[in-house]
Design an enzyme around this catalytic site. Structure first.
Site, PDB file in Angstrom:
ATOM      1  N   CYS A  85     -38.839 -80.885 109.423  1.00  0.00           N
ATOM      2  CA  CYS A  85     -39.401 -80.918 110.779  1.00  0.00           C
ATOM      3  C   CYS A  85     -40.567 -81.907 110.883  1.00  0.00           C
ATOM      4  O   CYS A  85     -40.594 -82.764 111.750  1.00  0.00           O
ATOM      5  CB  CYS A  85     -39.838 -79.506 111.179  1.00  0.00           C
ATOM      6  N   CYS A  90     -38.066 -83.285 113.552  1.00  0.00           N
ATOM      7  CA  CYS A  90     -38.556 -83.057 114.915  1.00  0.00           C
ATOM      8  C   CYS A  90     -39.762 -83.925 115.287  1.00  0.00           C
ATOM      9  O   CYS A  90     -39.762 -84.569 116.329  1.00  0.00           O
ATOM     10  CB  CYS A  90     -38.952 -81.593 115.093  1.00  0.00           C
ATOM     11  N   LYS A  93     -39.220 -87.846 115.153  1.00  0.00           N
ATOM     12  CA  LYS A  93     -38.190 -88.141 116.165  1.00  0.00           C
ATOM     13  C   LYS A  93     -38.754 -88.074 117.577  1.00  0.00           C
ATOM     14  O   LYS A  93     -38.581 -88.969 118.383  1.00  0.00           O
ATOM     15  CB  LYS A  93     -37.039 -87.154 115.963  1.00  0.00           C
ATOM     16  N   TYR A 215     -26.227 -83.428 117.741  1.00  0.00           N
ATOM     17  CA  TYR A 215     -27.641 -83.614 118.085  1.00  0.00           C
ATOM     18  C   TYR A 215     -28.210 -84.934 117.538  1.00  0.00           C
ATOM     19  O   TYR A 215     -28.778 -85.728 118.280  1.00  0.00           O
ATOM     20  CB  TYR A 215     -28.487 -82.533 117.399  1.00  0.00           C
ATOM     21  N   GLU A 219     -29.344 -88.306 119.543  1.00  0.00           N
ATOM     22  CA  GLU A 219     -30.776 -88.627 119.630  1.00  0.00           C
ATOM     23  C   GLU A 219     -31.073 -89.999 119.036  1.00  0.00           C
ATOM     24  O   GLU A 219     -31.808 -90.803 119.621  1.00  0.00           O
ATOM     25  CB  GLU A 219     -31.592 -87.554 118.893  1.00  0.00           C
ATOM     26  N   HIS A 484     -43.469 -77.758 144.486  1.00  0.00           N
ATOM     27  CA  HIS A 484     -43.051 -79.058 145.002  1.00  0.00           C
ATOM     28  C   HIS A 484     -44.145 -80.096 144.801  1.00  0.00           C
ATOM     29  O   HIS A 484     -45.310 -79.779 144.996  1.00  0.00           O
ATOM     30  CB  HIS A 484     -42.741 -78.896 146.501  1.00  0.00           C
ATOM     31  N   GLU A 489     -38.032 -77.453 140.720  1.00  0.00           N
ATOM     32  CA  GLU A 489     -37.847 -76.761 142.009  1.00  0.00           C
ATOM     33  C   GLU A 489     -36.378 -76.706 142.411  1.00  0.00           C
ATOM     34  O   GLU A 489     -35.983 -75.876 143.223  1.00  0.00           O
ATOM     35  CB  GLU A 489     -38.672 -77.422 143.110  1.00  0.00           C
TER      36      GLU A 489
HETATM   37  P1  NDP Z   1     -24.154 -81.379 114.385  1.00  0.00           P
HETATM   38  O1  NDP Z   1     -23.494 -80.220 113.765  1.00  0.00           O
HETATM   39  O2  NDP Z   1     -24.954 -81.224 115.620  1.00  0.00           O
HETATM   40  O3  NDP Z   1     -23.049 -82.483 114.724  1.00  0.00           O
HETATM   41  C1  NDP Z   1     -22.267 -83.082 113.732  1.00  0.00           C
HETATM   42  C2  NDP Z   1     -21.131 -83.786 114.428  1.00  0.00           C
HETATM   43  O4  NDP Z   1     -20.514 -84.690 113.504  1.00  0.00           O
HETATM   44  C3  NDP Z   1     -20.073 -82.818 114.910  1.00  0.00           C
HETATM   45  O5  NDP Z   1     -19.719 -83.174 116.213  1.00  0.00           O
HETATM   46  C4  NDP Z   1     -18.937 -83.045 113.903  1.00  0.00           C
HETATM   47  O6  NDP Z   1     -17.679 -82.912 114.473  1.00  0.00           O
HETATM   48  C5  NDP Z   1     -19.109 -84.497 113.538  1.00  0.00           C
HETATM   49  N1  NDP Z   1     -18.517 -84.811 112.235  1.00  0.00           N
HETATM   50  C6  NDP Z   1     -18.421 -84.027 111.143  1.00  0.00           C
HETATM   51  N2  NDP Z   1     -17.814 -84.671 110.152  1.00  0.00           N
HETATM   52  C7  NDP Z   1     -17.492 -85.905 110.625  1.00  0.00           C
HETATM   53  C8  NDP Z   1     -16.865 -87.046 110.065  1.00  0.00           C
HETATM   54  N3  NDP Z   1     -16.417 -87.065 108.818  1.00  0.00           N
HETATM   55  N4  NDP Z   1     -16.720 -88.131 110.852  1.00  0.00           N
HETATM   56  C9  NDP Z   1     -17.170 -88.137 112.119  1.00  0.00           C
HETATM   57  N5  NDP Z   1     -17.786 -87.092 112.710  1.00  0.00           N
HETATM   58  C10 NDP Z   1     -17.942 -85.992 111.957  1.00  0.00           C
HETATM   59  O7  NDP Z   1     -24.965 -82.073 113.199  1.00  0.00           O
HETATM   60  P2  NDP Z   1     -26.243 -83.025 113.177  1.00  0.00           P
HETATM   61  O8  NDP Z   1     -26.189 -83.725 111.867  1.00  0.00           O
HETATM   62  O9  NDP Z   1     -26.290 -83.872 114.410  1.00  0.00           O
HETATM   63  O10 NDP Z   1     -27.468 -82.020 113.220  1.00  0.00           O
HETATM   64  C11 NDP Z   1     -27.560 -80.962 112.254  1.00  0.00           C
HETATM   65  C12 NDP Z   1     -28.300 -79.782 112.821  1.00  0.00           C
HETATM   66  O11 NDP Z   1     -29.678 -80.100 112.923  1.00  0.00           O
HETATM   67  C13 NDP Z   1     -27.863 -79.401 114.226  1.00  0.00           C
HETATM   68  O12 NDP Z   1     -26.821 -78.457 114.206  1.00  0.00           O
HETATM   69  C14 NDP Z   1     -29.103 -78.842 114.849  1.00  0.00           C
HETATM   70  O13 NDP Z   1     -29.123 -77.440 114.732  1.00  0.00           O
HETATM   71  C15 NDP Z   1     -30.244 -79.438 114.032  1.00  0.00           C
HETATM   72  N6  NDP Z   1     -30.974 -80.406 114.858  1.00  0.00           N
HETATM   73  C16 NDP Z   1     -31.620 -79.974 115.972  1.00  0.00           C
HETATM   74  C17 NDP Z   1     -32.297 -80.883 116.767  1.00  0.00           C
HETATM   75  C18 NDP Z   1     -32.996 -80.431 117.997  1.00  0.00           C
HETATM   76  O14 NDP Z   1     -33.235 -79.243 118.131  1.00  0.00           O
HETATM   77  N7  NDP Z   1     -33.333 -81.328 118.917  1.00  0.00           N
HETATM   78  C19 NDP Z   1     -32.360 -82.297 116.438  1.00  0.00           C
HETATM   79  C20 NDP Z   1     -31.639 -82.628 115.267  1.00  0.00           C
HETATM   80  C21 NDP Z   1     -30.979 -81.714 114.527  1.00  0.00           C
HETATM   81  P3  NDP Z   1     -16.741 -81.645 114.166  1.00  0.00           P
HETATM   82  O15 NDP Z   1     -17.286 -80.570 115.064  1.00  0.00           O
HETATM   83  O16 NDP Z   1     -15.388 -82.141 114.550  1.00  0.00           O
HETATM   84  O17 NDP Z   1     -16.870 -81.310 112.716  1.00  0.00           O
END
Ligand code: NDP
Length: 493
Positions: A85, A90, A93, A215, A219, A484, A489
């Site tokens: 974080c 977090c 970022k 996510y 981002e 407002h 709102e």
């Molecule tokens: P996420 O789980 O959000 O997303 C990963 C994505 O990558 C999914 O859509 C997945 O698709 C896809 N994926 C998986 N394997 C492959 C592959 N081989 N090729 C292409 N795409 C693939 O993971 P993140 O890494 O983005 O983030 C991890 C966690 O960190 C999040 O779940 C979140 O909880 C936390 N986070 C929170 C933030 C916030 O609160 N703002 C910011 C950053 C992270 P599929 O579903 O098909 O497997």
């Protein structure tokens, strides 16, 4: 609200009640093994009531709370205090995102002045804040009486933890080691950067291929694009943020494309190679008859999920049960199947990877082990945000989840959606629409989910989480005086 809760509520029209489950009823929750006491012949080491491995948000919170209860606490960390974080997630970022936001306002409103945000300058300010937070965490841990050891921890046996040449004899142990990016599982996957690397960049590349649609990919694509990087986003699914509401995913894709990000949906990456200082990322798309296509860019980044940081802890020798992805299985009290070994946060199986969730779990566990059992935080309404531009803020069920919870009966779910251009965007001369979607229980008008896309969405949703917990209804929203002029709102009056 969980799907199970909404299902009960929509089906019975009775006030939502949390179903109680015994820890042993859930298949993911291991049964705690009671290890018979043997005569202790281990060499004497440093004694501690509580050893916490990992000084991220959850570990620090648990260590401080346990120390406040008078426990002798040792916190072991091999890297910087504050974990993902503070150091690689977090905080850096969000600061980069602020900088990029100013750049966009300056470049549209003040284009005649040449106002421009610069990555090099932004990263200096980010690093200064991360250093301030690292120091402040250390100071607060010291003030709480927590001993900090720098090094890599490994279990010798239950209650025996080795750090370098030292052995700690721990009454209880907490594993709060977090998670790290999953490597891209294709030939050349090792060449691509992860989000961790981005925060170490002194300059940004001219172009980048970002792989993933969750996510972090969204981002990073949004932030880098606002620092002037040409971004191609390769998404395996047919939409961004697959776990979010369809209308928000679609609106976000439209907004990102309008800002110049090229999104390639249903793109399965097959290979990455590097030549002449550039990356070739090969992918196939079903609707393109599976033909291989290539995007060439100066950098490539994969954000395809995160895996638990448990390698090297020697958990297999201890017999600690883990799920298919390697994360530690725990019961409702964060106990693994091995007595005295606990886990919280991103290294725990089935957990939501969010800082406040880990912090709440750490504090509750420390209270339970060393103080008086406190109230476990509510994990049914967890607000979450995606800090892209425009930002997404969400709490509660998506329309699809609400329909599933109502056993597919679409007439039990009502939605309202508003699309408008905010004053801020009008002032900036930007046509980007804000989207506010509310999901209601059609019978009793209770709000089941709120899904917002606007720069202010994360701040609004934090407060709405409380309202949803308290059972807010459509009539409450209608009869609450709007403030407002704000974007919030649009939800009221
Ligand atoms: P996420 O789980 O959000 O997303 C990963 C994505 O990558 C999914 O859509 C997945 O698709 C896809 N994926 C998986 N394997 C492959 C592959 N081989 N090729 C292409 N795409 C693939 O993971 P993140 O890494 O983005 O983030 C991890 C966690 O960190 C999040 O779940 C979140 O909880 C936390 N986070 C929170 C933030 C916030 O609160 N703002 C910011 C950053 C992270 P599929 O579903 O098909 O497997």
């Amino acid at each position: 609200m969980t799907k199970r809760q909404a299902s009960t509520e929509i089906a019975n029209q009775a006030p939502a009640r949390k179903p109680r489950r015994r820890a042993s009823e859930a298949s993911a929750e291991p049964v705690v093994e009671r290890v018979p006491r043997k005569r202790d012949v281990r060499p004497k080491g440093r004694q501690a009531d509580f050893v916490v491995i990992g000084a991220g948000s959850g570990g620090v919170a648990a260590a401080r709370r346990a120390a406040a209860h008078g426990a002798k606490v040792i916190l072991v960390e091999r890297d910087a205090i504050g974990g993902t974080c503070v150091n690689r997630g977090c905080v850096p970022k969000k600061m980069l995102s602020y900088g990029a936001g100013w750049a966009s306002i300056l470049s549209t409103c003040l284009s005649h002045t040449g106002g421009k945000e610069d990555w090099r300058d932004a990263i200096v300010r980010v690093n200064a804040e991360v250093a301030r937070l690292n120091a402040s965490y250390k100071q607060r841990l010291n003030e709480a009486g927590v001993e900090i050891w720098h090094g890599t921890a490994q279990f010798n046996e239950v209650g025996d933890i080795v750090v370098g040449n030292e052995v700690i004899r721990a009454g209880k142990t907490l594993i709060a080691t977090g998670a790290s990016p999953i490597d891209l599982p294709v030939p050349g996957g090792e060449l691509v950067s992860s989000s961790d690397d981005v925060f170490t960049w002194q300059t940004v590349p001219g172009s980048i291929v970002v792989i993933g649609g969750g996510y972090i990919a969204v981002e990073m694509a949004s932030i880098l694009s606002r620092y002037g990087v040409k971004v191609d986003l390769l998404v395996r699914e047919d939409r961004l943020l697959p776990k979010f509401d369809h209308d928000i995913s679609a609106a976000l894709a439209e907004a990102l494309v309008a800002k110049g990000i090229r999104i390639h949906f249903r793109a399965e990456v097959t290979m990455v190679s590097q030549s002449n200082g550039a990356f070739d990322v090969c992918y196939t798309q079903e609707d393109n008859r599976g033909r291989t296509q290539t995007v060439r860019a100066q950098a490539a980044l994969a954000a395809i999920g995160r895996k638990a940081n448990v390698d090297g802890l020697n958990l297999d020798a201890l017999g600690v049960e883990r799920d298919k992805k390697g994360a530690i299985k725990v019961d409702r009290q964060f106990r693994s199947n091995v007595r005295s070994v606990h886990a919280i946060g991103d290294c725990m199986a089935g957990n939501i990877h969010l800082t406040p969730v880990a912090v709440a779990q750490g504090r509750w566990l420390a209270d339970r082990l060393f103080g008086r059992r406190g109230d476990l935080a509510d994990f049914d309404f967890i607000p979450t945000a995606v800090f892209c531009e425009p930002a997404i803020g969400v709490v509660g069920l998506t329309e699809q989840q609400a329909i599933e919870a109502a056993d597919g009966k679409t007439d039990r779910v009502r939605t309202e959606i508003k699309r408008f251009v905010s004053l801020e965007n009008r002032f900036g001369g930007m046509p980007t629409q804000s989207v506010f979607k509310i999901v209601f229980n059609a019978r009793n008008d209770r709000v089941l989910g709120v899904h917002l896309m606007d720069g202010a969405a994360p701040e609004i949703v934090q407060t709405l989480a409380l309202a949803l917990r308290l059972g807010v209804k459509a009539s409450h929203l209608k009869t609450t005086m709007p403030l407002h002029p704000t974007v919030a709102e649009e939800l009221f009056g």
